[in-house]
Design a protein around this motif. Structure first.
Motif, PDB file in Angstrom:
ATOM      1  N   ILE A 147     -10.678   5.911  46.912  1.00 33.75           N
ATOM      2  CA  ILE A 147     -11.172   4.555  46.705  1.00 33.75           C
ATOM      3  C   ILE A 147     -12.132   4.609  45.532  1.00 33.75           C
ATOM      4  CG2 ILE A 147     -12.470   2.624  47.696  1.00 33.75           C
ATOM      5  CD1 ILE A 147     -11.774   3.988  50.438  1.00 33.75           C
ATOM      6  N   GLU A 148     -11.878   3.771  44.549  1.00 39.83           N
ATOM      7  CA  GLU A 148     -12.778   3.736  43.398  1.00 39.83           C
ATOM      8  C   GLU A 148     -13.377   2.344  43.288  1.00 39.83           C
ATOM      9  OE1 GLU A 148     -10.790   6.143  39.922  1.00 39.83           O
ATOM     10  OE2 GLU A 148      -9.321   5.416  41.392  1.00 39.83           O
ATOM     11  N   ILE A 149     -14.704   2.315  43.333  1.00 37.61           N
ATOM     12  CA  ILE A 149     -15.413   1.053  43.164  1.00 37.61           C
ATOM     13  C   ILE A 149     -16.021   1.110  41.776  1.00 37.61           C
ATOM     14  CG2 ILE A 149     -17.359  -0.322  44.004  1.00 37.61           C
ATOM     15  CD1 ILE A 149     -16.675   1.224  46.755  1.00 37.61           C
ATOM     16  N   ILE A 150     -15.544   0.223  40.907  1.00 39.69           N
ATOM     17  CA  ILE A 150     -15.874   0.345  39.495  1.00 39.69           C
ATOM     18  C   ILE A 150     -16.708  -0.847  39.037  1.00 39.69           C
ATOM     19  CG2 ILE A 150     -14.922   0.642  37.170  1.00 39.69           C
ATOM     20  CD1 ILE A 150     -12.306   1.602  38.754  1.00 39.69           C
ATOM     21  N   ASP A 151     -17.992  -0.604  38.831  1.00 39.69           N
ATOM     22  CA  ASP A 151     -18.913  -1.610  38.288  1.00 39.69           C
ATOM     23  C   ASP A 151     -18.766  -2.967  38.959  1.00 39.69           C
ATOM     24  OD1 ASP A 151     -19.861   0.294  36.578  1.00 39.69           O
ATOM     25  OD2 ASP A 151     -18.354  -0.169  35.053  1.00 39.69           O
ATOM     26  N   VAL A 152     -18.814  -2.961  40.268  1.00 42.68           N
ATOM     27  CA  VAL A 152     -18.606  -4.196  41.012  1.00 42.68           C
ATOM     28  C   VAL A 152     -19.914  -4.970  41.148  1.00 42.68           C
ATOM     29  CG1 VAL A 152     -18.117  -5.108  43.317  1.00 42.68           C
ATOM     30  CG2 VAL A 152     -16.575  -3.431  42.291  1.00 42.68           C
ATOM     31  N   THR A 153     -19.851  -6.261  40.808  1.00 38.00           N
ATOM     32  CA  THR A 153     -20.987  -7.139  41.086  1.00 38.00           C
ATOM     33  C   THR A 153     -20.486  -8.271  41.981  1.00 38.00           C
ATOM     34  OG1 THR A 153     -20.620  -8.660  39.255  1.00 38.00           O
ATOM     35  CG2 THR A 153     -21.961  -6.714  38.785  1.00 38.00           C
ATOM     36  N   LYS A 154     -21.434  -8.831  42.733  1.00 38.97           N
ATOM     37  CA  LYS A 154     -21.111  -9.992  43.554  1.00 38.97           C
ATOM     38  C   LYS A 154     -22.299 -10.950  43.549  1.00 38.97           C
ATOM     39  CE  LYS A 154     -19.111 -12.761  46.324  1.00 38.97           C
ATOM     40  NZ  LYS A 154     -17.914 -13.509  45.916  1.00 38.97           N
ATOM     41  N   ALA A 155     -22.054 -12.155  43.074  1.00 39.49           N
ATOM     42  CA  ALA A 155     -23.114 -13.169  43.042  1.00 39.49           C
ATOM     43  C   ALA A 155     -22.759 -14.286  44.007  1.00 39.49           C
ATOM     44  CB  ALA A 155     -23.265 -13.718  41.625  1.00 39.49           C
ATOM     45  N   PHE A 156     -23.774 -14.822  44.673  1.00 39.22           N
ATOM     46  CA  PHE A 156     -23.581 -15.988  45.534  1.00 39.22           C
ATOM     47  C   PHE A 156     -24.325 -17.164  44.938  1.00 39.22           C
ATOM     48  CE2 PHE A 156     -23.015 -12.529  48.662  1.00 39.22           C
ATOM     49  CZ  PHE A 156     -21.778 -12.898  49.164  1.00 39.22           C
ATOM     50  N   GLY A 157     -23.939 -18.340  45.356  1.00 35.40           N
ATOM     51  CA  GLY A 157     -24.677 -19.543  44.962  1.00 35.40           C
ATOM     52  C   GLY A 157     -24.107 -20.187  43.717  1.00 35.40           C
ATOM     53  N   PRO A 158     -24.535 -21.441  43.462  1.00 38.41           N
ATOM     54  CA  PRO A 158     -24.045 -22.171  42.293  1.00 38.41           C
ATOM     55  C   PRO A 158     -24.541 -21.533  40.994  1.00 38.41           C
ATOM     56  CG  PRO A 158     -25.828 -23.382  43.351  1.00 38.41           C
ATOM     57  CD  PRO A 158     -25.519 -22.217  44.237  1.00 38.41           C
ATOM     58  N   ALA A 159     -23.860 -21.866  39.906  1.00 43.84           N
ATOM     59  CA  ALA A 159     -24.097 -21.197  38.630  1.00 43.84           C
ATOM     60  C   ALA A 159     -25.569 -21.201  38.202  1.00 43.84           C
ATOM     61  CB  ALA A 159     -23.235 -21.845  37.547  1.00 43.84           C
ATOM     62  N   ASP A 160     -26.288 -22.290  38.523  1.00 48.20           N
ATOM     63  CA  ASP A 160     -27.670 -22.365  38.051  1.00 48.20           C
ATOM     64  C   ASP A 160     -28.639 -21.614  38.965  1.00 48.20           C
ATOM     65  OD1 ASP A 160     -26.913 -24.253  39.919  1.00 48.20           O
ATOM     66  OD2 ASP A 160     -28.590 -25.581  39.436  1.00 48.20           O
ATOM     67  N   ARG A 161     -28.183 -21.264  40.164  1.00 50.76           N
ATOM     68  CA  ARG A 161     -29.065 -20.527  41.072  1.00 50.76           C
ATOM     69  C   ARG A 161     -28.334 -19.316  41.639  1.00 50.76           C
ATOM     70  NH1 ARG A 161     -29.726 -23.652  45.290  1.00 50.76           N
ATOM     71  NH2 ARG A 161     -28.769 -25.496  44.385  1.00 50.76           N
ATOM     72  N   ARG A 162     -27.822 -18.474  40.781  1.00 51.67           N
ATOM     73  CA  ARG A 162     -27.046 -17.326  41.230  1.00 51.67           C
ATOM     74  C   ARG A 162     -27.958 -16.274  41.837  1.00 51.67           C
ATOM     75  NH1 ARG A 162     -21.966 -15.604  38.013  1.00 51.67           N
ATOM     76  NH2 ARG A 162     -20.836 -17.016  39.351  1.00 51.67           N
ATOM     77  N   VAL A 163     -27.493 -15.697  42.930  1.00 53.41           N
ATOM     78  CA  VAL A 163     -28.210 -14.581  43.520  1.00 53.41           C
ATOM     79  C   VAL A 163     -27.232 -13.418  43.575  1.00 53.41           C
ATOM     80  CG1 VAL A 163     -29.434 -13.749  45.554  1.00 53.41           C
ATOM     81  CG2 VAL A 163     -29.566 -16.163  44.918  1.00 53.41           C
ATOM     82  N   TYR A 164     -27.614 -12.299  42.960  1.00 53.92           N
ATOM     83  CA  TYR A 164     -26.738 -11.140  42.967  1.00 53.92           C
ATOM     84  C   TYR A 164     -26.971 -10.313  44.222  1.00 53.92           C
ATOM     85  CZ  TYR A 164     -24.589 -11.889  38.487  1.00 53.92           C
ATOM     86  OH  TYR A 164     -23.824 -12.407  37.486  1.00 53.92           O
ATOM     87  N   ALA A 165     -25.988 -10.312  45.118  1.00 50.27           N
ATOM     88  CA  ALA A 165     -26.061  -9.463  46.307  1.00 50.27           C
ATOM     89  C   ALA A 165     -25.725  -8.029  45.925  1.00 50.27           C
ATOM     90  CB  ALA A 165     -25.106  -9.967  47.376  1.00 50.27           C
ATOM     91  N   LEU A 166     -24.865  -7.878  44.906  1.00 49.29           N
ATOM     92  CA  LEU A 166     -24.550  -6.551  44.371  1.00 49.29           C
ATOM     93  C   LEU A 166     -24.668  -6.628  42.855  1.00 49.29           C
ATOM     94  CD1 LEU A 166     -21.367  -5.479  46.371  1.00 49.29           C
ATOM     95  CD2 LEU A 166     -23.686  -4.630  46.663  1.00 49.29           C
ATOM     96  N   GLY A 167     -25.434  -5.723  42.292  1.00 48.26           N
ATOM     97  CA  GLY A 167     -25.623  -5.768  40.855  1.00 48.26           C
ATOM     98  C   GLY A 167     -25.105  -4.507  40.206  1.00 48.26           C
ATOM     99  N   GLY A 168     -23.791  -4.373  40.093  1.00 49.89           N
ATOM    100  CA  GLY A 168     -23.235  -3.214  39.401  1.00 49.89           C
ATOM    101  C   GLY A 168     -23.211  -1.970  40.260  1.00 49.89           C
ATOM    102  N   VAL A 169     -22.178  -1.875  41.100  1.00 46.66           N
ATOM    103  CA  VAL A 169     -22.062  -0.747  42.021  1.00 46.66           C
ATOM    104  C   VAL A 169     -20.847   0.078  41.634  1.00 46.66           C
ATOM    105  CG1 VAL A 169     -21.482  -0.153  44.396  1.00 46.66           C
ATOM    106  CG2 VAL A 169     -23.214  -1.889  43.935  1.00 46.66           C
ATOM    107  N   ALA A 170     -21.036   1.390  41.589  1.00 46.45           N
ATOM    108  CA  ALA A 170     -19.919   2.282  41.312  1.00 46.45           C
ATOM    109  C   ALA A 170     -19.940   3.417  42.318  1.00 46.45           C
ATOM    110  CB  ALA A 170     -20.011   2.837  39.898  1.00 46.45           C
ATOM    111  N   ALA A 171     -18.782   3.736  42.868  1.00 48.44           N
ATOM    112  CA  ALA A 171     -18.694   4.852  43.810  1.00 48.44           C
ATOM    113  C   ALA A 171     -17.257   5.314  43.887  1.00 48.44           C
ATOM    114  CB  ALA A 171     -19.171   4.432  45.194  1.00 48.44           C
TER     115      ALA A 171
END
Ligand SMILES: Nc1ncnc2c1ncn2[C@@H]1O[C@H](COP(=O)(O)OP(=O)(O)O)[C@@H](O)[C@H]1O
Ligand SMILES: [Mg+2]
Lengths: 267, 356
Positions: free
Chosen positions: B8-32
């Motif tokens: 399993i390769e996780i390559i520079d994964v980010t995940k943001a929640f919320g509308p574009a003007d109030r984005r919250v990054y739950a994951l900010g660049g994960v690799a494993a």
């Protein structure tokens, strides 16, 4: 004292009011039921016990006709409104809150808010135009009208059931290779079933009992049980009306009790 | 693709929640990179993004950016029902309108397997989790531990390539949790399926995992075996989160760290001049006589007695508080007297230089 809560039952005269209201609610119904078993012709003088009015009603071809019509309309309207209400409930509870959602709630519950007589008049005028245009005179108008005003009654228990449902169950189904359709078929729908049955019963009872809209919408010779009873009473009140009303009451009580048990069972 | 790494390769994964003007990054660049057959643990405090990463692998969420590959194939954008990955949910999420056996067979049924195959697999799964007697039960008649086993069997039955477990043991009491830790490990070895396990319990992570990824604030800070993570934390957060650690500031000079102006510690990879933080585990510190060569001078504060060992709190010359873990003396002698001045020594190999 601040810590004492307001208790209505401590007000002077509470017991009197309660008893008067109770009598006003239940005495007439009790009388109606008792006199349905009257052996005499009068609806005010007790003449001994008999089933004669039930027998007469049973043998009355007109009663049979209007009963079947009522059941056809209530059955169709309950089915149509429940399908529509189920879809509406899925659309309003499964999505994240969206713009115009309040508007949709209002639209679905419109029949609860607009005075029935207004709806009736509006439907009369609207359907009259269609009747002229198409020439169609059948039961369709009544079924359509009943379906529309039954939707909120079907919608409420279904939505309550959906809101109490654990969303991770659907996620779990998707995780276990169920497509959205199979997730709905095998997980959402079975869990929703008690709410759907409850909504359908409520819709059925509501349709069965309707007078105002039916009176306005029906064509000649399309009497339902309630409008037939109304017409009978205008002429001459006989124990037959009592007997029919008692049966209708029994049916409604059975359906509503089932509804109550279904919605009370653990979510 | 190699057969042992890069399953399993996780390559520079980010995940943001919320509308574009109030984005919250739950994951900010994960690799494993997770290996085939591995027991891989995501460890971190609540809110660090463990569940989000798991949900991305399962397909319940789509990544904002980055790729997730399974066995060389990009799966990051497939819906969950097309991924050969199953999940054991934190609240189990058993279907209340089905029996134990129906729950376990559900995945296979959805895959369109023949009835006889499903029955046989369900039978095997029931045996695997020791629930054969309860096959016909409804799931609301089961205890928490039994529900846990059914959830596990249900997720294993379709023989996924990867099993995801989101804090599966957190709802169980301590005794049951220890039992299930052993069970899970046994089942993982028996089935050979790759496990990705989420927990916030460092002890659980250390005892069960082949490798651990320590997460904080939507990032993976360090990946390594339990031993590597414990013995060689590269980061102050990791050192602090896993076990107890003493942090001591030191000045770097000529490839050596000078602590408290008195003790020189040779550094394996000497950073530039400046200051660094050193991490030393309490069990690697020893109390010695004051003035011993290579020992820091410290004043004894109080000592906390734990039975098998005791923690002695001391203060260094510059005011830094440290803890020394001492085995209890067999003859039951009292520890050092509060207020006395002692030396604290440590082997140079026990010192970790942190990037902070
Ligand atoms: N659906 C969501 N919408 C908005 N924010 C979310 C959502 N899911 C998670 N988050 C946020 O992302 C962060 C990480 O959450 P999560 O992955 O659940 O952490 P963990 O499982 O490590 O406790 C949290 O700050 C959480 O509030
Ligand atoms: Mg979580």
């Amino acid at each position: 004292m601040a810590s004492r809560t307001f208790t209505a039952s401590r007000l002077p005269g509470f017991a009197t009011v309660a008893i008067v209201v109770f009598i006003a609610l239940y005495m007439p119904i009790a009388m109606l039921m008792i006199y349905s078993f009257n052996a005499g012709d009068s609806i005010a003088i007790w003449d001994g016990f008999s089933f004669q009015w039930y027998e007469r009603a049973w043998e009355n071809e007109k009663v049979k006709e209007v009963t079947i019509r009522s059941l056809v309309i209530a059955g169709s309207a309950a089915t149509i409104s429940t399908v529509a209400a189920t879809m509406a409930a899925l659309a309003t509870t499964r999505k994240k809150p969206f713009r115009g959602q309040t508007g949709i709630y209002v639209a679905i519950n419109q029949p609860l808010m607009v005075p029935e007589i207004v709806t009736a008049v509006a439907l009369l005028i609207f359907f009259a135009a269609i009747k002229v245009a198409t020439g169609y005179q059948g039961l369709g108008y009544l079924i359509l009208a009943h379906s529309a005003f039954c939707i909120p009654f079907a919608y409420l228990p279904i939505r309550a059931r959906l809101e109490g449902m654990d969303l991770t169950l659907e996620t779990a189904a998707a995780d276990l290779y169920a497509t959205p359709w199979w997730t709905f078929r095998r997980v959402t729908l079975p869990l929703l079933a008690p709410g759907i049955v409850a909504g359908m019963m409520l819709a059925f009872v509501t349709s069965l009992d309707d007078v105002v809209i039916t009176l306005f919408v029906k064509s000649a010779g399309q009497d339902t049980l309630p409008t037939y009873l109304l017409a009978q009473i205008r002429r001459q009140v006989t124990g037959e009306v009592n007997a029919i009303s008692t049966v209708l009451l029994a049916l409604t009580v059975i359906l509503l009790t089932t509804f109550f048990l279904l919605t009370r069972k653990r979510s | 693709m190699g057969s042992d790494d890069g399953f399993i390769e996780i390559i520079d994964v980010t995940k943001a929640f919320g509308p574009a003007d109030r984005r919250v990054y739950a994951l900010g660049g994960v690799a494993a990179t997770i290996r085939r057959g591995e027991f891989f643990t995501l460890l971190g405090p609540s809110g660090c993004g463990k569940t989000t990463l798991l949900r991305l692998i399962a397909g319940f969420e789509l990544p904002t950016s980055g790729e997730i590959r399974l066995d060389g194939q990009e799966i990051g954008h497939l819906p969950p029902f097309r991924r050969p990955v199953n999940t054991v949910f934190q609240n189990y999420a058993l279907f209340p309108h089905m029996t134990v056996a129906q729950n376990i067979g559900f995945g296979l049924e959805m895959l369109g397997k023949p009835k006889a195959d499903i029955a046989a697999t369900v039978e095997r799964m029931l045996a695997l989790v020791k629930m054969t007697d309860l096959a016909g039960r409804r799931t609301d008649q089961l205890s928490g531990g039994q529900q846990q086993r059914v959830a596990l069997a249900r997720a294993l039955a379709p023989q996924p390539k990867v099993l995801l477990l989101d804090e599966p043991l957190s709802a169980l009491d301590l005794k049951l949790r220890k039992e299930m830790q052993v069970e899970l490990k046994r089942i993982q070895l028996e089935t050979g399926i790759t496990f990705i396990f989420v927990t916030h319990d460092q002890e659980e992570a250390l005892t069960m995992s082949d490798r651990i990824a320590v997460m904080s604030g939507g990032k993976i800070l360090q990946i390594g075996t339990p031993r590597e993570i414990y013995a060689h934390p590269t980061n102050r957060f990791v050192a602090d989160f896993i076990g107890e650690t003493n942090f001591i500031r030191a000045r770097v000079q000529g490839g050596k760290a000078i602590v408290g102006g008195e003790v020189e510690v040779p550094l394996p990879a000497a950073p530039a001049q400046g200051e660094v933080t050193l991490a030393i585990r309490p069990e690697h510190l020893r109390l010695v006589a004051k003035g011993t060569a290579g020992a820091l001078t410290a004043t004894v504060g109080d000592a906390v007695y734990f039975g098998t060992d005791s923690h002695v709190h001391l203060t260094l010359g510059d005011g830094t508080g440290i803890v020394v873990r001492q085995q209890t003396d067999p003859d039951g002698r009292e520890g050092p007297a509060p207020g006395s001045v002692l030396g604290v020594s440590f082997p140079p190999a026990a010192v970790q230089v942190l990037e902070d």
